[in-house]
Write an enzyme that holds these catalytic residues in place. Structure first.
Site: not given
Length: 321
Positions: A104, A127
């Site tokens: 993001g 992640d």
């Protein structure tokens, strides 16, 4: 280029502080003024800048989290917010920006680039789902945290003849769970990329019991199907040999001192980000490809997702026997 700003955004990752340090000291080496953006993209919208000197980033190599603080920002998705951020950058006299964060955050960096801001992104996400880099800042430390926790759980699992279902973070990526499962010797790994069944998990636990194992470890990524909650409630009612316990590691995976690998990776990427801006490059993210630091277009980073190497999934199955 006289004034450089640096910010962290999205979820925190161990190694963000070493990256901030590398950006600041590299910029100072080139006689630039450096401003830190406090509070992620929301801080940028508010014009929350703080001057950063060499001593301001001293002693932060070993610290987890980020001294600039971080947050996810839904507001920044709106054009008016991006325009306000641009106005704040101009008012502060910022010539270029380094954005450290996850997927993001890189999309936010792309939005600013499209509005004319010279920007370079740095991937920091446990992640490890960002396209354009083999590994992100924070992944190695998070893996070490997970494996340390599983090693300790195995001690108590063996003592009580139990099966432990361990949930890791990872958003929609099974990378952390899969890697942790392999290097901690888990009997089964559950990832969002491959759906399984309650029966298959129960069978894996029962097989471990029948083979004479004193415990069973199942590592599940958040987002795996079935969920940890479903597995815990249904397997508890089955005859699998072991009693079941659930451990959700949660945000402990984001904290702690960054590993040596993450400190070095963060230093390399932060340094290269500043050098690219000095060379006139913009609208790119720095990443690691093999042993080399590369630059990848933010447009590609924003539109694609790093694929999980599925050969590791088969390895996890093979080594669990």
């Amino acid at each position: 280029m006289r004034t450089l700003a640096v910010m962290t955004a999205g979820g925190d990752a161990p190694g963000m502080n070493p990256c901030i340090r590398a950006v600041v000291r590299t910029a100072l080496n080139y006689e630039m003024k450096v401003l830190g953006v406090v509070g992620g993209f929301d801080g940028l919208i508010r014009g929350n800048f703080t001057p950063l000197g060499a001593r301001d980033v001293g002693g932060i190599l070993q610290r987890g989290g980020t001294i600039l603080q971080t947050a996810r920002s839904k507001t920044f998705l709106e054009p008016f917010a991006q325009q306000e951020a641009l106005r704040q950058l101009n008012a502060a006299g910022v010539d270029a920006l380094v954005v450290i964060g996850g997927g993001g955050s890189q999309r936010g960096a792309l939005a600013l680039h499209q509005r004319g801001v010279p920007v370079v992104g740095v991937p920091a996400s446990i992640d490890n789902d960002i396209y354009g880099t083999d590994i992100c800042i924070g992944v190695d430390t998070a893996l070490n945290t997970i494996v340390d926790a599983i090693d300790k759980l195995r001690d108590t699992a063996s003592s009580h003849n139990r099966a432990f279902l361990v949930e890791t973070m990872g958003h929609e990526s099974g990378y952390l769970a899969l890697q942790a499962g392999i290097i901690s010797g888990a009997e089964l790994v559950l990832i969002p990329e491959i759906e399984t069944s309650v029966e298959a998990v129960a069978q894996a636990i029962q097989d471990a019991y029948r083979r004479g194992k004193t415990h069973a470890i199942i590592v599940a990524a958040e987002g795996a199907r079935p969920s940890v909650a479903q597995l815990a409630s249904q397997i508890d009612e089955m005859e699998v040999g072991f009693t079941m316990r659930v451990t959700i590691l949660g945000h402990i995976q984001r904290g702690g001192k960054p590993s040596a690998f993450d400190r070095l990776l963060a230093s390399r990427l932060g340094t290269r980000a500043v050098e690219l801006l000095r060379e006139g490059r913009r609208g790119v993210m720095v990443g690691l490809s093999g042993r080399e630091v590369v630059a990848v277009d933010l447009a590609d980073v924003a539109s694609r997702k790093r694929e999980l190497p599925m050969e590791y999934y088969q390895m996890a199955i093979t080594l669990a026997r």
